[in-house]
Design an enzyme around this catalytic site. Sequence first.
Site, PDB file in Angstrom:
ATOM      1  N   LYS A   8      -4.822 -34.897 -33.484  1.00 34.09           N
ATOM      2  CA  LYS A   8      -3.570 -35.657 -33.601  1.00 34.09           C
ATOM      3  C   LYS A   8      -3.807 -37.152 -33.764  1.00 34.09           C
ATOM      4  O   LYS A   8      -3.053 -37.845 -34.440  1.00 34.09           O
ATOM      5  CB  LYS A   8      -2.652 -35.413 -32.407  1.00 34.09           C
ATOM      6  CG  LYS A   8      -3.130 -35.937 -31.057  1.00 34.09           C
ATOM      7  CD  LYS A   8      -3.864 -34.884 -30.277  1.00 34.09           C
ATOM      8  CE  LYS A   8      -4.281 -35.351 -28.890  1.00 34.09           C
ATOM      9  NZ  LYS A   8      -5.028 -34.297 -28.181  1.00 34.09           N
ATOM     10  N   GLY A  62      -9.343 -29.425 -14.886  1.00 35.31           N
ATOM     11  CA  GLY A  62      -9.591 -29.544 -16.314  1.00 35.31           C
ATOM     12  C   GLY A  62      -8.349 -29.830 -17.133  1.00 35.31           C
ATOM     13  O   GLY A  62      -8.394 -29.843 -18.367  1.00 35.31           O
ATOM     14  N   GLU A  82      -8.468 -35.508 -18.358  1.00 34.85           N
ATOM     15  CA  GLU A  82      -9.812 -36.018 -18.602  1.00 34.85           C
ATOM     16  C   GLU A  82     -10.250 -36.936 -17.465  1.00 34.85           C
ATOM     17  O   GLU A  82      -9.436 -37.401 -16.666  1.00 34.85           O
ATOM     18  CB  GLU A  82      -9.834 -36.795 -19.925  1.00 34.85           C
ATOM     19  CG  GLU A  82      -9.420 -35.985 -21.138  1.00 34.85           C
ATOM     20  CD  GLU A  82     -10.437 -34.930 -21.523  1.00 34.85           C
ATOM     21  OE1 GLU A  82     -11.609 -35.057 -21.104  1.00 34.85           O
ATOM     22  OE2 GLU A  82     -10.055 -33.982 -22.231  1.00 34.85           O
ATOM     23  N   LYS A 112       1.560 -37.552 -31.164  1.00 33.97           N
ATOM     24  CA  LYS A 112       2.209 -36.303 -31.574  1.00 33.97           C
ATOM     25  C   LYS A 112       3.622 -36.536 -32.102  1.00 33.97           C
ATOM     26  O   LYS A 112       4.029 -35.918 -33.093  1.00 33.97           O
ATOM     27  CB  LYS A 112       2.219 -35.331 -30.400  1.00 33.97           C
ATOM     28  CG  LYS A 112       0.825 -34.873 -29.989  1.00 33.97           C
ATOM     29  CD  LYS A 112       0.850 -34.077 -28.687  1.00 33.97           C
ATOM     30  CE  LYS A 112      -0.547 -33.651 -28.278  1.00 33.97           C
ATOM     31  NZ  LYS A 112      -0.553 -32.954 -26.960  1.00 33.97           N
TER      32      LYS A 112
END
Length: 438
Positions: free
Chosen positions: A104, A186, A189, A204
Site C-alpha cells: 500500500k 504480532g 510492529e 489505504k
Amino acid sequence: MATRIGIGLLGLGTVGAGVASILNSPEGRHPLIADLELARVAVRDLQRSRPVAIPTDRLTTDPNEVVDDPNVHVVVEVIGGIEPARTLIMRAISAGKSVVTANKAVIARHGEEIAAAAAAAGVYVLIEAAVGGGIPIIEPLKQSLGSNRIERVSGIINGTTNYILSRMADEGADYHAVLKEAQELGYAEADPAADVDGHDAADKIAILAGLAFGGPIERSAVPTTGISNLQGRDVDYATQLGYGVKLLAVAERLESDGDPMGSLPLGVRVQPTLVPKDHPLAGVSGVNNAILVEGDPIGRVMFYGPGAGSGPTASAVVADILNIAGIRQLNSSDGGLDPLLAASSWRSCHLVDSSRIRQRNYVRFNTEDAPGVIGRIGSCFGEQGVSIQSIVQFDACDEGAEIVVITHEVGNGAMQNALQAITSLPGVRSLAAHFGCF
C-alpha cells in the site's frame, strides 16, 4: 494442455510464505491454480529455515534475477516499503510482465506513475491485497460498483489500532499495556508508528479514494491523526454517551468549489472518531477490518473480514494472480487490456482544505468546577455557528471538572475558531481531546 504460468515471488515473509503455500497445494482450489508454477523466489537469507518447501535452485538473494527470469510471467511483490519495491515493479513492467503487489505504501505514493507505465506496456498491476488484507474491496470498486455514483467510503482499515481500541473499550485496558501485548502477539510492529499514528490507514484510504472517485490522490495531503494520544477516559466517556471510538479513514465527495478545470473536490482524512453504537462500523472489533461504501443507487454496502495476516493477504494476492492468469489463458487476439481490470484514472480529483470538511465533533475540556463555565463554553460555540448536540460535565471535584461536548455537523474552520476562543476563556484550563464523530 494449458500453458504453465511462471510466478516470480519477491519476498518470502509472512505473506510470501502464504502465497507459496497456496501455489504448492492447489488441490481443492480453483483449477487454474494448478497451472501456476512458482518459478523463482527472492529471499534475504538462503540458509534460513522456511515454513514452505521450495527447491533451492529457485531461490536467490537478488530480486532482479526474479524479475529478469524468462520463465517468470507474473511478478508478485510482497517485500513492502517504497524502495526497492518501486524500482522492481517498474523493472517488471518494462520487461512486459504483469505485477501483483500487496504494497500500500508504494501504490499510495507512486500509483499514478505505475499505472501509466503498465498501461503503456500493456500489462496489469493488481493491488487487491494492498487494502483490507483478505477483504475483496479493490475489484468491487473497479467493477461491481462501477455503475454507482460513490458518495463516501469510510472504514476501519488498520487491524492493530482496532485491536487496541477494542480492548480499551471492552476491558478498560491501558493504551500502552495493550500496545505492548499487540506487539507480543504480532499484531503490531516493534516500531508501531505506521499503525498507531495513522499512516498505514492514510496510505489505504488514498488508494480507495482514487478508485472510488476516479482520480489520483496526493497521499501527503491527507490529514492524519492517530490514536497514540488517545486517553482511556475518552473511550469511557464515549461509551457512556452511546458511542464507540474507532480510527476511521474517510473519503467523501463534496460540493463543487468552483474549480475551473472541473476537478472533483474530496474530503479525505484519518482520525479517531466516535461511532454510534447502531452504526454498521461500531461492531467491528479486534483485528478485523471493514469498509463501508455509500453510493447511488446501491445505498450502503459493507465489506468485512480479517484485515491482515498470512492467510487473508495471500488469498487476495493469489486472486489477483488468477485474474491475470485467466486472461493469459484466453490469449485474446486483440492484445488489449480489460478496462475494468486495469488500473486507470478517468478524471481529476483534488483534496479540499481541511477547514471545508464538515463533520460532527467530540471535544473534552479540562475546566474549573465553577458556576458559569458551561454557559460560557456554549456561548462561544454559538457565536461561531457551532450547534451543540450535547454537553455533559464529568468528574467534578475540587481539582476541576471535565466538560464533554458533542456537536452537530459543522465546518472544521468554524470549529477551530470556536475552540481557540474557548481555550482562552476564564475557567477553561485546556482542550484535552478533539475527535471526529459520525
